[in-house]
Design a protein around this motif. Structure first.
Motif, PDB file in Angstrom:
ATOM      1  N   ALA A  38      -8.025  -6.304   8.616  1.00 34.56           N
ATOM      2  CA  ALA A  38      -7.513  -5.335   9.191  1.00 34.56           C
ATOM      3  C   ALA A  38      -7.328  -4.429  10.545  1.00 34.56           C
ATOM      4  N   LYS A  39      -8.939  -5.371  10.888  1.00 34.41           N
ATOM      5  CA  LYS A  39      -8.714  -4.563  12.157  1.00 34.41           C
ATOM      6  C   LYS A  39      -7.654  -5.315  13.508  1.00 34.41           C
ATOM      7  N   SER A  40      -7.053  -4.655  14.040  1.00 36.56           N
ATOM      8  CA  SER A  40      -6.656  -5.445  15.303  1.00 36.56           C
ATOM      9  C   SER A  40      -7.435  -5.517  16.454  1.00 36.56           C
ATOM     10  N   ILE A  41      -7.057  -6.451  17.321  1.00 34.08           N
ATOM     11  CA  ILE A  41      -7.990  -6.277  18.850  1.00 34.08           C
ATOM     12  C   ILE A  41      -7.346  -6.832  19.364  1.00 34.08           C
ATOM     13  N   LYS A  42      -7.036  -5.624  20.337  1.00 29.91           N
ATOM     14  CA  LYS A  42      -5.901  -5.653  22.029  1.00 29.91           C
ATOM     15  C   LYS A  42      -3.631  -5.268  20.985  1.00 29.91           C
ATOM     16  N   GLU A  43      -4.020  -4.861  19.796  1.00 30.42           N
ATOM     17  CA  GLU A  43      -2.614  -4.698  19.174  1.00 30.42           C
ATOM     18  C   GLU A  43      -2.370  -6.175  18.838  1.00 30.42           C
ATOM     19  N   LYS A  44      -3.706  -6.903  18.036  1.00 30.61           N
ATOM     20  CA  LYS A  44      -2.824  -8.100  17.948  1.00 30.61           C
ATOM     21  C   LYS A  44      -3.636  -9.387  16.857  1.00 30.61           C
ATOM     22  N   LYS A  65     -15.056  -2.901 -13.005  1.00 27.59           N
ATOM     23  CA  LYS A  65     -14.277  -3.223 -12.951  1.00 27.59           C
ATOM     24  C   LYS A  65     -13.809  -3.391 -10.798  1.00 27.59           C
ATOM     25  N   PHE A  66     -13.036  -4.432 -10.511  1.00 28.04           N
ATOM     26  CA  PHE A  66     -13.062  -4.939  -8.969  1.00 28.04           C
ATOM     27  C   PHE A  66     -11.495  -4.700  -9.058  1.00 28.04           C
ATOM     28  N   ASN A  67     -11.334  -4.048  -7.748  1.00 28.12           N
ATOM     29  CA  ASN A  67      -9.819  -4.187  -6.941  1.00 28.12           C
ATOM     30  C   ASN A  67      -9.810  -4.436  -5.720  1.00 28.12           C
ATOM     31  N   ILE A  68      -8.710  -5.171  -4.955  1.00 29.53           N
ATOM     32  CA  ILE A  68      -9.158  -5.948  -3.993  1.00 29.53           C
ATOM     33  C   ILE A  68      -7.748  -6.035  -2.728  1.00 29.53           C
ATOM     34  N   ASP A  69      -7.784  -5.982  -2.060  1.00 31.85           N
ATOM     35  CA  ASP A  69      -7.082  -5.604  -0.585  1.00 31.85           C
ATOM     36  C   ASP A  69      -7.277  -7.248   0.027  1.00 31.85           C
ATOM     37  N   VAL A  70      -5.955  -7.156   0.215  1.00 33.81           N
ATOM     38  CA  VAL A  70      -5.839  -8.459   0.596  1.00 33.81           C
ATOM     39  C   VAL A  70      -4.715  -8.220   2.085  1.00 33.81           C
ATOM     40  N   HIS A  71      -4.909  -8.586   3.329  1.00 28.13           N
ATOM     41  CA  HIS A  71      -4.679  -8.507   4.518  1.00 28.13           C
ATOM     42  C   HIS A  71      -3.450  -9.461   5.545  1.00 28.13           C
ATOM     43  N   LEU A  72      -2.605  -9.665   5.008  1.00 25.04           N
ATOM     44  CA  LEU A  72      -1.214 -10.829   5.739  1.00 25.04           C
ATOM     45  C   LEU A  72      -0.635 -10.472   6.715  1.00 25.04           C
ATOM     46  N   ILE A  73      -0.623 -12.214   7.464  1.00 26.23           N
ATOM     47  CA  ILE A  73       0.799 -12.119   7.959  1.00 26.23           C
ATOM     48  C   ILE A  73       2.006 -12.712   7.615  1.00 26.23           C
ATOM     49  N   CYS A  74       3.419 -12.263   7.641  1.00 30.29           N
ATOM     50  CA  CYS A  74       4.059 -12.790   6.839  1.00 30.29           C
ATOM     51  C   CYS A  74       5.045 -13.279   7.921  1.00 30.29           C
ATOM     52  N   GLN A 101     -10.711 -10.552 -17.856  1.00 28.35           N
ATOM     53  CA  GLN A 101      -9.971  -9.507 -17.081  1.00 28.35           C
ATOM     54  C   GLN A 101     -10.764  -8.519 -16.174  1.00 28.35           C
ATOM     55  N   LEU A 102     -11.765  -8.705 -15.359  1.00 24.04           N
ATOM     56  CA  LEU A 102     -12.622  -8.411 -14.035  1.00 24.04           C
ATOM     57  C   LEU A 102     -11.503  -7.361 -12.973  1.00 24.04           C
ATOM     58  N   PHE A 103     -10.159  -7.721 -12.904  1.00 21.86           N
ATOM     59  CA  PHE A 103     -10.165  -7.261 -11.865  1.00 21.86           C
ATOM     60  C   PHE A 103      -8.593  -6.470 -11.775  1.00 21.86           C
ATOM     61  N   SER A 104      -8.675  -4.733 -11.858  1.00 19.49           N
ATOM     62  CA  SER A 104      -7.578  -4.092 -12.129  1.00 19.49           C
ATOM     63  C   SER A 104      -6.266  -3.548 -11.181  1.00 19.49           C
ATOM     64  N   LYS A 105      -6.794  -3.609  -9.868  1.00 21.16           N
ATOM     65  CA  LYS A 105      -5.949  -3.475  -8.835  1.00 21.16           C
ATOM     66  C   LYS A 105      -5.913  -4.939  -7.861  1.00 21.16           C
ATOM     67  N   ILE A 106      -4.971  -5.004  -7.389  1.00 17.75           N
ATOM     68  CA  ILE A 106      -4.752  -6.005  -6.086  1.00 17.75           C
ATOM     69  C   ILE A 106      -3.613  -5.546  -5.452  1.00 17.75           C
ATOM     70  N   ASN A 107      -4.099  -5.260  -4.242  1.00 21.50           N
ATOM     71  CA  ASN A 107      -3.205  -4.186  -3.082  1.00 21.50           C
ATOM     72  C   ASN A 107      -3.451  -5.452  -1.980  1.00 21.50           C
ATOM     73  N   VAL A 108      -2.080  -5.815  -1.374  1.00 20.06           N
ATOM     74  CA  VAL A 108      -1.035  -6.316  -1.139  1.00 20.06           C
ATOM     75  C   VAL A 108      -0.709  -5.337   0.290  1.00 20.06           C
ATOM     76  N   TYR A 109      -1.380  -5.983   1.777  1.00 14.72           N
ATOM     77  CA  TYR A 109      -1.079  -5.011   3.728  1.00 14.72           C
ATOM     78  C   TYR A 109      -0.872  -6.348   3.867  1.00 14.72           C
ATOM     79  N   VAL A 110       0.895  -5.954   4.465  1.00 13.03           N
ATOM     80  CA  VAL A 110       1.304  -6.768   5.352  1.00 13.03           C
ATOM     81  C   VAL A 110       1.263  -6.045   7.116  1.00 13.03           C
ATOM     82  N   GLU A 111       0.120  -7.035   7.122  1.00 16.15           N
ATOM     83  CA  GLU A 111      -0.150  -6.527   9.071  1.00 16.15           C
ATOM     84  C   GLU A 111       1.122  -6.573   9.616  1.00 16.15           C
TER      85      GLU A 111
END
Length: 116
Positions: A38-44, A65-74, A101-111
């Motif tokens: 999730a953290k960029s290094i020098k904007e890359k 329950k568990f929440n999952i955040d996924v950070h992607l490059i598309c 059914q242990l996971f309640s939310k799946i958040n997908v972030y396109v970085e």
């Protein structure tokens, strides 16, 4: 007199195991180049290797329950909403099939979007 015993199932969750499973599932989806932190290094943003998928997947526990955040490059030129929808559905399917059914939310972030 009969006594019934019920077996309780204990599932052992490993963050690294879940992150690897989520990362492999994302990598199979069309339009996904890879996971990133999730953290960029020098904007890359850096594409993570399989052993570092845990840096691109954040797992938080909310009540039982568990929440999952996924950070992607598309890939540039592919409809981002379709990628996010497909990734979210696949992750939900794979995790529910393996852990229930242990996971309640799946958040997908396109970085970042990149040319292929």
């Amino acid at each position: 007199m009969e006594t019934k015993t019920t077996k309780s199932i204990k599932i052992s969750l490993s963050i690294k195991e879940i992150a690897t499973l989520v990362g492999e599932t994302c990598s199979e989806c069309y339009g996904v180049i890879g996971l990133t932190n999730a953290k960029s290094i020098k904007e890359k943003f850096i594409i993570l290797k399989k052993e570092n998928y845990v840096d691109g997947v954040n797992i938080t526990k909310v009540q039982d329950k568990f929440n999952i955040d996924v950070h992607l490059i598309c890939a540039y030129g592919v409809k981002v909403t379709e990628i996010v929808s497909e990734v979210s559905k696949r992750i939900n399917y794979v995790l529910t099939k393996k852990y229930g059914q242990l996971f309640s939310k799946i958040n997908v972030y396109v970085e970042e979007l990149r040319e292929l």
